[in-house]
Design an enzyme around this catalytic site. Sequence first.
Site, PDB file in Angstrom:
ATOM      1  N   GLU A  14       0.825  -1.203   0.000  1.00 22.50           N
ATOM      2  CA  GLU A  14       0.000   0.000   0.000  1.00 22.50           C
ATOM      3  C   GLU A  14       0.861   1.256   0.000  1.00 22.50           C
ATOM      4  OE1 GLU A  14      -4.152  -1.479   2.024  1.00 22.50           O
ATOM      5  OE2 GLU A  14      -2.688  -0.541   3.355  1.00 22.50           O
ATOM      6  N   CYS A  37       3.488   8.360   1.220  1.00 24.37           N
ATOM      7  CA  CYS A  37       4.051   7.366   2.121  1.00 24.37           C
ATOM      8  C   CYS A  37       4.301   6.096   1.312  1.00 24.37           C
ATOM      9  CB  CYS A  37       3.094   7.112   3.278  1.00 24.37           C
ATOM     10  SG  CYS A  37       3.712   5.936   4.500  1.00 24.37           S
ATOM     11  N   CYS A  80       6.483  -7.221   6.995  1.00 25.05           N
ATOM     12  CA  CYS A  80       7.533  -6.608   7.811  1.00 25.05           C
ATOM     13  C   CYS A  80       8.113  -7.679   8.718  1.00 25.05           C
ATOM     14  CB  CYS A  80       6.956  -5.469   8.647  1.00 25.05           C
ATOM     15  SG  CYS A  80       8.216  -4.523   9.567  1.00 25.05           S
ATOM     16  N   CYS A 110       6.600  -4.464  16.062  1.00 22.65           N
ATOM     17  CA  CYS A 110       6.201  -3.333  16.889  1.00 22.65           C
ATOM     18  C   CYS A 110       4.745  -3.551  17.296  1.00 22.65           C
ATOM     19  CB  CYS A 110       6.370  -2.026  16.121  1.00 22.65           C
ATOM     20  SG  CYS A 110       8.076  -1.728  15.569  1.00 22.65           S
ATOM     21  N   CYS A 125       1.672  -1.649  15.783  1.00 24.59           N
ATOM     22  CA  CYS A 125       1.585  -1.521  14.326  1.00 24.59           C
ATOM     23  C   CYS A 125       1.003  -2.783  13.722  1.00 24.59           C
ATOM     24  CB  CYS A 125       2.976  -1.257  13.755  1.00 24.59           C
ATOM     25  SG  CYS A 125       3.023  -1.132  11.951  1.00 24.59           S
ATOM     26  N   CYS A 129      -1.161   6.102  10.190  1.00 23.41           N
ATOM     27  CA  CYS A 129       0.098   5.501  10.609  1.00 23.41           C
ATOM     28  C   CYS A 129      -0.152   4.232  11.415  1.00 23.41           C
ATOM     29  CB  CYS A 129       0.868   6.511  11.462  1.00 23.41           C
ATOM     30  SG  CYS A 129       2.477   5.943  11.993  1.00 23.41           S
TER      31      CYS A 129
END
Length: 389
Positions: free
Chosen positions: A109, A122, A129, A133, A136, A358
């Site tokens: 994305e 962004c 990933c 975290c 997230c 975010c």
Amino acid sequence: MSASNHASAFVLPATAADGRKNLVGLSREELEAEMLSIGLEKFRARQLWHWIYHRGSTDFAEMTTLAKPVREKLAESHVVARPTVVTDLKSADGTRKWLLRMPDGQDVESVHIPEEDRGTLCVSSQVGCTLTCRFCHTGTQLLVRNLSAAEIVAQVMLARDMLGEWPAPPDGRMLSNVVMMGMGEPLFNYDNVAKALKIVMDGDGISISKRRITLSTSGVVPMMERCGQELNVNLAVSLHAVTDELRNIIMPINRKYPLRQLMDACRNYPGLSNARRITFEYVMLKGVNDSPADARALVKLLEGVPAKINLIPFNEWPGAPYERSTARAIQVFGDIVNNAGYASPVRTPRGEDIMAACGQLKSASLRMTAAERAAIAAVIAEKDAALVS
């Protein structure tokens, strides 16, 4: 897992399904070599660079400064490819999120955030990933692979397609800034990210200044100095905690690169000055990291680092283990940091209605089942074990 291990993650070969090679993502030198390999002159690379990166053309037939036989020869062996747009969502606040499908079927994305004085894109650097975290949603997904330089720069090019910005408009760009803050850890895919950003910064093409590019890292300490020396872009550090004890929990990469190492790397970042500050990202988690004592500890931690702190109200996603800090808690925290001499703006959440804020990228819109939560827990455990190995 080290940065070199991540660099070896699978990257899609730069060929189309029909065997033609994609010219997007090649450096100037590689483009010249490609021309020579098919019997064309080196100067054709300069012509192609202009058409691909300044004019945004994807059709060789449009490249009229090249002779017709040259265009036909190129069309037989090469393409100027873009990802496929799967979804194009627009928020009530003007934010746009594109779900992009790569040739091998993997999705990433990109998000465009318009503001009065700028338009920021962004950009993602990986499919999934490797980090976990805890605040997230992207971190609940396994790393599938790195993105190639072509796939990274193509996100910028496709956004300009969608915004109608080829060539750049004379009265200001709707896409003026790039932030490497999408899916993935950019410094775990540094070579491809660096190659893509050099193309984005090239003055004869897309021509976005290094001063308008920000690379965000969770704290891959060994790569930070190299990034500053070679790219000299703005650096943003995802901090989010002021003690190793808490950061170990919410950002397990801290177990490999603890705060002392991270802050030393920040102090030594090439080009750092009062005019060129590091941005520290700090997500505000209710009852976790948002107390006045945390604010004072943050001020102490940043001593000697020219810095700006972005306070980010937590953006919730299905199954998230945290809540957003209250407006009052954020205000008190920000006042303490600001009064110590550090700018500490509160980032206005953008695109929440399309899950583009975010920490929400590649998110589901439905409440998770118990089985889905268990699957995510397994993914997190697997990635945590790999991180400390």
